[in-house]
Design a protein around this motif. Structure first.
Motif: not given
Length: 466
Positions: A416-443
């Protein structure tokens, strides 16, 4: 200081003795998939695609049954610690009964997935090869379910070497069987990728029969399969012991095993969904993500092996209600989780470019995959702690907590959070695939904290100081 004490080194020796054969067994079983991929690729691209697709479809079905039957290990381990051989035997016999419907259900599911394949819009050849692969490998799932019962039974008794040797034998059998059924031999026609399904089914049943032969030839283990009235060390009972016993045997396995299955499925589905979501980001990103997953999956086997060993040791001490022994086991096991996690993180970070180059020299793939393995380095330590805490909780017969925590950490945060990081600008600018891996780190960080806290509470609840 306990870290340098005799008790620490003694417990470390016991854990390593259990964990190393499991690690080698897991590597050998991974080798089965590698062999299938390499040998199928020699036939053609369609065959390679069918193997990849068929394996990903089969895996969740396989994992479900494995997760349920995995409960046999802590149940047997605790019964062994309590010195109740009649209970050890009960879980073995009832586990075998339970594996039959699980195996048959898995077979039926895999044989009826044409609707799913049609939804994927495959070309006719890939569709047929994948369908045939699933059809043939389905016949092996009842055999591997029976084998898993035997495996988790002897591992619960602290014997992990048989798992290693049988896995090596399976790997060696798989190569000639693949060659025969993929490429054809004499009167046997070539089946291409579908031949991997035939070979795998034969290997699965071979593992069961070899495991059964090992038990029957081992005097320490064979007594649990013999009639009780012929075994002096077990309480004499009637042939009722061979019948299905839902209340005392199957129900405890299912109650402990179902949360196991869901926890495993949450993990597998996380990476499957990520692979689907990032498909729109391009071929280079897909390839880079697969490289990172491939490497981290192999690295994860090290802490996973210690976690499975920790389940056995904690279950045994729990059965004895020995607070000091369990405390020493937990401290030693989690210390090794921390050490291996830090070591894997260091290796991942320092050699991340070299690791990626083993897979690809494409500049775009190299750039993305190197970044993803950097994120993997960030979570390796937390991943090692969370899987070992989960293994210890399984030893205490607590799996529901792990199920809920993995749901939150893998699906809500990782996905969920990874999708937000990857594709949206709700929290930060879209990060691409690294957003999912950042979500994994937090999870995984959250999972490590929650499971460690729960483990502490469970330990004090069950083994509070008198």
């Amino acid at each position: 200081m306990f870290l340098f004490s005799t008790a620490f080194f003694h417990e470390s020796k016991l854990l390593v003795k259990l964990a190393l054969p499991i690690l080698f067994a897991q590597l050998a079983l991974t080798g089965l998939g590698v062999v299938d991929t390499i040998m199928a690729s020699k036939v053609g691209t369609n065959d390679l695609a069918a193997i990849g697709l068929g394996t990903n479809i089969m895996l969740p079905v396989f994992i479900f049954g494995t997760g349920v039957l995995l409960a046999i290990t802590p149940l047997v381990s605790k019964a062994n610690g309590q010195q109740k051989p009649e209970n050890v035997r009960l879980y073995l016999i009832q586990g075998l009964w339970l594996s039959i419907p699980l195996g048959i259900a898995s077979l039926i599911v895999l044989m009826n997935l044409s609707w799913l394949l049609k939804l994927l819009g495959l070309n006719p050849e890939v569709y047929q090869l994948t369908k045939d692969y699933l059809f043939f490998i389905a016949f092996g799932l009842p055999g591997v379910a029976l084998y898993q019962v035997l495996r988790f039974f002897w591992e619960g008794l602290g014997k992990t070497l048989p798992t290693m040797w049988i896995s090596f034998i399976a790997l060696m059998l798989n190569i000639p069987l693949n060659a025969i059924f993929i490429y054809g031999f004499g009167p046997i026609e070539a089946h291409g990728a579908a031949g991997c399904g035939i070979a795998s089914s034969l290997v699965m049943w071979s593992m069961f029969f070899i495991g059964l032969l090992y038990i029957l030839k081992n005097s320490q283990l064979s007594r649990y399969l013999k009639p009780l009235d012929s075994v002096n060390s077990l309480e004499a009972k009637t042939k009722q012991d061979y019948k299905v016993n839902w209340q005392q045997g199957i129900k405890p396995i299912v109650s402990l095993g179902l949360p196991n299955s869901f926890a495993l499925l949450f993990e597998v589905s996380l990476f499957s969904f990520i692979a689907l979501f990032i498909a729109v980001l391009g071929t280079s990103v897909i390839a880079a993500n697969q490289i990172a997953i491939s490497f981290t999956s192999v690295a994860f086997m090290v802490p996973l092996s210690f976690a499975m060993a920790l389940t056995v040791r904690v279950g045994y001490g729990f059965g004895q209600l020995d607070r000091i022994k369990v405390k020493n086991t937990l401290f030693t096991g989690l210390s090794w989780a921390l050490i291996t996690g830090l070591l894997l993180a260091l290796i991942s970070y320092v050699f991340r470019v070299d690791i990626v180059k083993l897979y690809s020299n494409d500049p775009e793939v190299l750039a993305v995959a190197t970044t993803l393995i950097f994120y993997a380095a960030l979570y390796q330590t937390f991943d090692a702690i969370q899987v070992n805490a989960a293994g210890a909780l399984r030893g205490f017969h607590n799996t529901k907590t792990t199920m809920f925590v993995t749901f939150i950490s893998y699906w809500v945060i990782g996905l969920g959070l990874g999708y937000i990081f990857t594709f949206t600008d709700w929290i930060t600018q879209p990060m691409g695939v690294t957003g999912f891996w950042l979500g994994i780190v937090i999870g995984l960080t959250l999972a490590a904290i929650l499971l460690s806290l729960k483990l502490r509470n469970v330990f004090h609840y069950h083994l509070s100081a008198k």
